[in-house]
Design a protein around this motif. Structure first.
Motif, PDB file in Angstrom:
ATOM      1  N   GLN A 242       0.839  -1.209   0.000  1.00  0.00           N
ATOM      2  CA  GLN A 242       0.000   0.000   0.000  1.00  0.00           C
ATOM      3  C   GLN A 242       0.869   1.253   0.000  1.00  0.00           C
ATOM      4  O   GLN A 242       0.576   2.221  -0.696  1.00  0.00           O
ATOM      5  CB  GLN A 242      -0.923   0.031   1.230  1.00  0.00           C
ATOM      6  CG  GLN A 242      -2.077  -0.941   1.189  1.00  0.00           C
ATOM      7  CD  GLN A 242      -3.110  -0.605   0.104  1.00  0.00           C
ATOM      8  OE1 GLN A 242      -2.777  -0.532  -1.076  1.00  0.00           O
ATOM      9  NE2 GLN A 242      -4.352  -0.416   0.496  1.00  0.00           N
ATOM     10  N   LYS A 243       1.936   1.207   0.793  1.00  0.00           N
ATOM     11  CA  LYS A 243       2.845   2.352   0.874  1.00  0.00           C
ATOM     12  C   LYS A 243       3.471   2.591  -0.506  1.00  0.00           C
ATOM     13  O   LYS A 243       3.570   3.724  -0.971  1.00  0.00           O
ATOM     14  CB  LYS A 243       3.925   2.044   1.916  1.00  0.00           C
ATOM     15  CG  LYS A 243       4.674   3.250   2.386  1.00  0.00           C
ATOM     16  CD  LYS A 243       5.542   2.911   3.590  1.00  0.00           C
ATOM     17  CE  LYS A 243       6.826   3.703   3.514  1.00  0.00           C
ATOM     18  NZ  LYS A 243       7.933   3.075   4.205  1.00  0.00           N
ATOM     19  N   ARG A 245       2.237   1.752  -3.401  1.00  0.00           N
ATOM     20  CA  ARG A 245       1.235   2.293  -4.341  1.00  0.00           C
ATOM     21  C   ARG A 245       0.990   3.778  -4.104  1.00  0.00           C
ATOM     22  O   ARG A 245       0.850   4.540  -5.045  1.00  0.00           O
ATOM     23  CB  ARG A 245      -0.086   1.540  -4.213  1.00  0.00           C
ATOM     24  CG  ARG A 245      -0.045   0.169  -4.832  1.00  0.00           C
ATOM     25  CD  ARG A 245      -1.426  -0.485  -4.823  1.00  0.00           C
ATOM     26  NE  ARG A 245      -1.246  -1.919  -4.934  1.00  0.00           N
ATOM     27  CZ  ARG A 245      -1.310  -2.772  -3.923  1.00  0.00           C
ATOM     28  NH1 ARG A 245      -1.615  -2.346  -2.712  1.00  0.00           N
ATOM     29  NH2 ARG A 245      -1.094  -4.059  -4.114  1.00  0.00           N
ATOM     30  N   SER A 246       0.967   4.179  -2.823  1.00  0.00           N
ATOM     31  CA  SER A 246       0.666   5.589  -2.586  1.00  0.00           C
ATOM     32  C   SER A 246       1.847   6.470  -2.981  1.00  0.00           C
ATOM     33  O   SER A 246       1.663   7.555  -3.508  1.00  0.00           O
ATOM     34  CB  SER A 246       0.228   5.839  -1.143  1.00  0.00           C
ATOM     35  OG  SER A 246       1.247   5.454  -0.286  1.00  0.00           O
ATOM     36  N   THR A 250       1.904   9.509  -6.197  1.00  0.00           N
ATOM     37  CA  THR A 250       2.247  10.926  -6.099  1.00  0.00           C
ATOM     38  C   THR A 250       3.553  11.293  -6.821  1.00  0.00           C
ATOM     39  O   THR A 250       3.719  12.387  -7.306  1.00  0.00           O
ATOM     40  CB  THR A 250       2.361  11.369  -4.623  1.00  0.00           C
ATOM     41  OG1 THR A 250       3.202  10.438  -3.948  1.00  0.00           O
ATOM     42  CG2 THR A 250       0.997  11.398  -3.944  1.00  0.00           C
TER      43      THR A 250
END
Ligand code: KG4
Ligand code: ZN
Length: 403
Positions: A242-243, A245-246, A250
């Motif tokens: 998840q980290k 992907r985030s 950005t």
């Protein structure tokens, strides 16, 4: 009806006391007492569940947990004060198998004031057989001492029903049964199992697809280990993904090694079976090729693996839902805690106009617990499944089938 439920099939020792009321169309469960101990960190050094350690830990912790749950329910217990160190040591050596109930156990359980409990529910399989025996033996002893019936529960059934209830918004510790229409499609994905189950009614199950090798949780744990996350690494791997992907959303991530498209095993087979060992091996080769991994590569591998698993599960779920007019899709088992999987399924249902309600377990009911065992036992009771008499020689069955 008040139920005391016990779960010891793998590496969680759990005891719950539930007050269950209502019928099969409006059942309500209030958790009066709940105590759970996860042995996971103790197994981390072995990279997975070490059965000998699991059964010893269950035997050492079950009575103290029983004590805590009874006290929390207001049924004062103090059982622990009647058991000395010698007894505890003795019990950890005899509770893990079939045999006469140890007198040491029966005699100190007699010190517990008989609580107003109507039945003892216990997981009797599937799972690690010596671990299951600990729960089964203590359940039998309690049934005998208190002279109340036993309700044996299949662990997988517990995972199925865990997503059929939702937590009350008004009453603390209360769950409502909110799925009453059948048939239901259930997907149980845990450390030990990965199965599509056709639920014709509570207590009436047919497995319509299953993994041919590793379970989803096992694959998560093994791949987590490859990228340096200790057992049980599923949740940690997912957090890393998840980290990644985030960050990727950005600003561009420049990996130090080429990325790779991982296989989606059995996506195109015309059945509901699953397979994850090939995917795990593909990750293994990739990780070997990378050698020293920086955080970017670890995140990339985690996200690529999680994407592959989720893609396969979505494909197979869509295929299963097309088979019958399913009234709901219940996702259960430890891996159902995965928020990425949940979000992707919701998104897929929405863009594909699948209007089957998608239900997931409330917090704490995805991974192993005794609340789901108590809930399953009450649904069995409502189906008029006769309970077992207090002196029934119930057996643990490591390979117990659900349908
Ligand atoms: O249902 P469970 O507690 O035990 C069995 O009955 O096997 O499932 C445990 C499994 C472990 O493999 C663990 O890594 C996995 O569930 N798990 C997760 C997540 N939370 C637990 N896997 C992926 N993402 C998660 N968030
Ligand atoms: Zn489980």
């Amino acid at each position: 009806m008040k139920i005391l439920a016990i779960e010891t099939s793998c590496d969680e020792t759990a005891v719950s006391i539930l007050e269950a009321t209502g019928t099969v169309s409006d059942a309500v469960f209030t958790v009066l007492g709940d105590a759970l101990y996860s042995q996971a960190s103790k197994h981390a050094a072995y990279g997975g569940v070490y059965p000998t350690l699991a059964k010893r830990e269950h035997a050492a912790n079950l009575i103290p947990l029983l004590d805590t749950a009874l006290k929390e329910a207001g049924f004062g217990s103090h059982a622990v004060q009647y058991i000395n160190e010698k007894d505890t040591l003795f019990l950890t050596h005899v509770l893990d198998r079939e045999g006469d109930l140890p007198t040491a156990l029966l005699s100190f359980l007699q010190h517990i004031p008989r609580p107003p409990i109507d039945a003892i529910a216990v997981t009797h399989g599937p799972g690690l057989e010596p671990a299951l025996w600990v729960g089964v033996n203590v359940a039998r002893a309690l049934a005998m001492v208190w002279d109340i019936p036993l309700i044996p529960v299949n662990h997988i059934e517990g995972h199925v029903v865990a997503s059929a209830v939702s937590r009350s918004e008004t009453a603390l510790h209360t769950y409502h049964l909110n799925q009453t229409q059948f048939p239901i499609l259930s997907l149980v994905i845990s450390g030990g199992h990965s199965e599509f189950i056709h639920v014709q009614d509570w207590g009436e199950y047919h497995i319509i697809g299953a993994t041919r090798d590793d379970s989803v949780g096992e694959a998560f744990d093994k791949v987590a280990r490859l990228i340096g996350i200790p057992y049980p690494g599923g949740a940690g791997l997912s957090a890393l993904a998840q980290k990644h992907r985030s960050l990727h959303a950005t600003r561009p991530v420049t990996p130090s090694h080429p990325t790779r498209k991982l296989p989606r095993p059995m996506s195109h087979t015309n059945d509901l079976d699953l397979s994850f060992s090939g995917l795990k091996t593909a990750v293994l080769y990739w990780v070997k090729e990378i050698g020293d991994m920086d955080d970017t590569m670890r995140g990339l591998v985690a996200a690529a693996f999680e994407d592959a698993v989720v893609d396969v599960l979505i494909t197979k779920t869509t295929r299963a839902l097309a088979l019958h007019p399913y009234q709901a899709f219940l996702l259960g088992g430890g891996v159902s805690a995965n928020t990425y999987l949940r979000d992707r399924l919701v998104h897929h249902f929405s863009i594909s106009r699948i209007d089957t309600p998608l239900l997931v377990p409330a917090a704490g009911l995805s991974t192993d617990n005794a609340i789901m065992i108590g809930i399953a036992s009450y649904l069995l009771h409502l189906r008029n499944t006769p309970p077992l008499s207090a002196d029934y020689p119930l057996r643990a069955e490591g390979n117990l089938k659900i349908g």
